[in-house]
Write an enzyme that holds these catalytic residues in place. Structure first.
Site, short mmCIF file in Angstrom:
data_model
loop_
_atom_site.label_atom_id
_atom_site.label_comp_id
_atom_site.label_asym_id
_atom_site.label_seq_id
_atom_site.Cartn_x
_atom_site.Cartn_y
_atom_site.Cartn_z
N HIS A 71 0.78 -1.24 0.00
CA HIS A 71 0.00 0.00 0.00
C HIS A 71 0.81 1.29 0.00
CE1 HIS A 71 -0.17 -0.08 4.73
NE2 HIS A 71 1.04 -0.38 4.26
N HIS A 72 2.14 1.21 0.08
CA HIS A 72 2.93 2.45 0.12
C HIS A 72 3.39 2.93 -1.25
CE1 HIS A 72 3.00 2.46 4.43
NE2 HIS A 72 3.70 1.34 4.52
N ALA A 73 3.37 2.06 -2.26
CA ALA A 73 3.84 2.47 -3.59
C ALA A 73 2.99 3.62 -4.12
CB ALA A 73 3.80 1.29 -4.56
#
Length: 296
Positions: free
Chosen positions: A124-126
């Site tokens: 979820h950080h990309a």
């Protein structure tokens, strides 16, 4: 959704995102006979047209370049950093994980299945234009974007990883069709230092983002109270057609990279609640993704 090749998403032996966690999870699936009780599918890697639903073309090209020659990675686009060191086959491994989540979303939307799970996903950080926080391609955002492309008008994303779901929030910051809810350790004490309660969506989608920032040391009682006090009410108001959830295990009290103190029992209770909420508000359509967690 499972393909043994997702374990090639490997930043190296000293990196905390050890792919052994995926192999161990699939080992548990088999040990409990879950692979015989449900259908196990493998999907192809996400192609460029799918990746570009969220990610910039120049970023995808950069991932391909360092995937072929990790030596060229210099930190540009977040590639070649301590969090996201370059490795041979990075593009292929990351795109394969994304492909599993996108295929799960497609199967839900077409009515082939009621629930879909990709425990290798939840990266979820990309960001649209860069890697961050162990994440190269944002499979959660790509699955949601594919649902919108197929005609979904309301998709809810609920993230209970210890870290803020910043990449998903950023991807849909100005899109009122997507509600993003993240329950995480307070940004004062943990990466990525975002996810403040004041972050509530962009000018075109005010109120479409909700952030529940919990103080370091929060245990089962506070964690569950926060979830049950906020998430059901938001979903009842939004009435999503599909529920997408991210279940990072790094809220666990033994995880050494964060500071919450949640037990397996509480994690299971939230996952069971998400199952009930999917049936109550999304006609059972539920895509569950994995996430972070230090494999000891």
């Amino acid at each position: 959704m499972w393909d043994e090749a997702v374990t090639r998403y490997d930043f190296g032996p000293s990196h905390p995102m050890d792919p052994v966690r995926l192999a161990l999870t699939m080992g548990l699936v088999r040990a409990f006979g879950l692979d015989r009780a449900m259908e196990v599918r493998a999907a192809p890697a996400a192609g460029d047209s799918t990746l570009r639903l969220v990610h910039r073309e120049d970023y995808v090209a950069a991932v391909r370049e360092v995937s072929e020659d990790p030596g060229v990675a210099d930190g540009s686009y977040g590639l070649g950093t301590m969090d996201d060191p370059a490795f041979h086959g990075m593009h292929e491994a990351a795109a394969l994980i994304a492909g599993q989540s996108v295929a799960g979303a497609e199967a839900l939307w077409h009515g082939e299945v009621e629930h879909a799970v990709n425990f290798a996903g939840g990266l979820h950080h990309a960001m649209p234009g860069g890697a961050a926080g162990f994440c190269v391609y944002n499979d959660a955002s790509l699955a949601i974007a594919r649902l919108l492309e197929l005609g979904a008008e309301r998709v809810a994303y609920v993230d209970v990883d210890v870290h803020h779901g910043d990449g998903v929030q950023a991807a849909f910051w100005d899109d009122p069709r997507v509600l993003t809810v993240s329950m995480h350790e307070h940004p004062r004490t943990l990466f990525p230092q975002t996810g403040w309660p004041e972050e509530t969506g962009g000018p075109e989608a005010e109120g479409s983002a909700a952030n529940i920032a919990l103080p370091a040391g929060t245990g089962d009682e506070g964690w569950l109270r926060a979830f049950h006090a906020v998430v059901p009410e938001l979903l009842a108001d939004f009435r999503p057609q599909v529920l997408v959830t991210q279940h990072g295990a790094d809220t666990h009290f033994e995880d050494p990279l964060a500071h919450l103190a949640v037990s397996l029992d509480a994690q299971r209770a939230v996952q069971e609640a998400c199952h009930r909420l999917a049936h109550e508000y999304a006609d059972g359509r539920w895509l569950a993704l994995g996430g972070g967690g230090y494999a000891v």
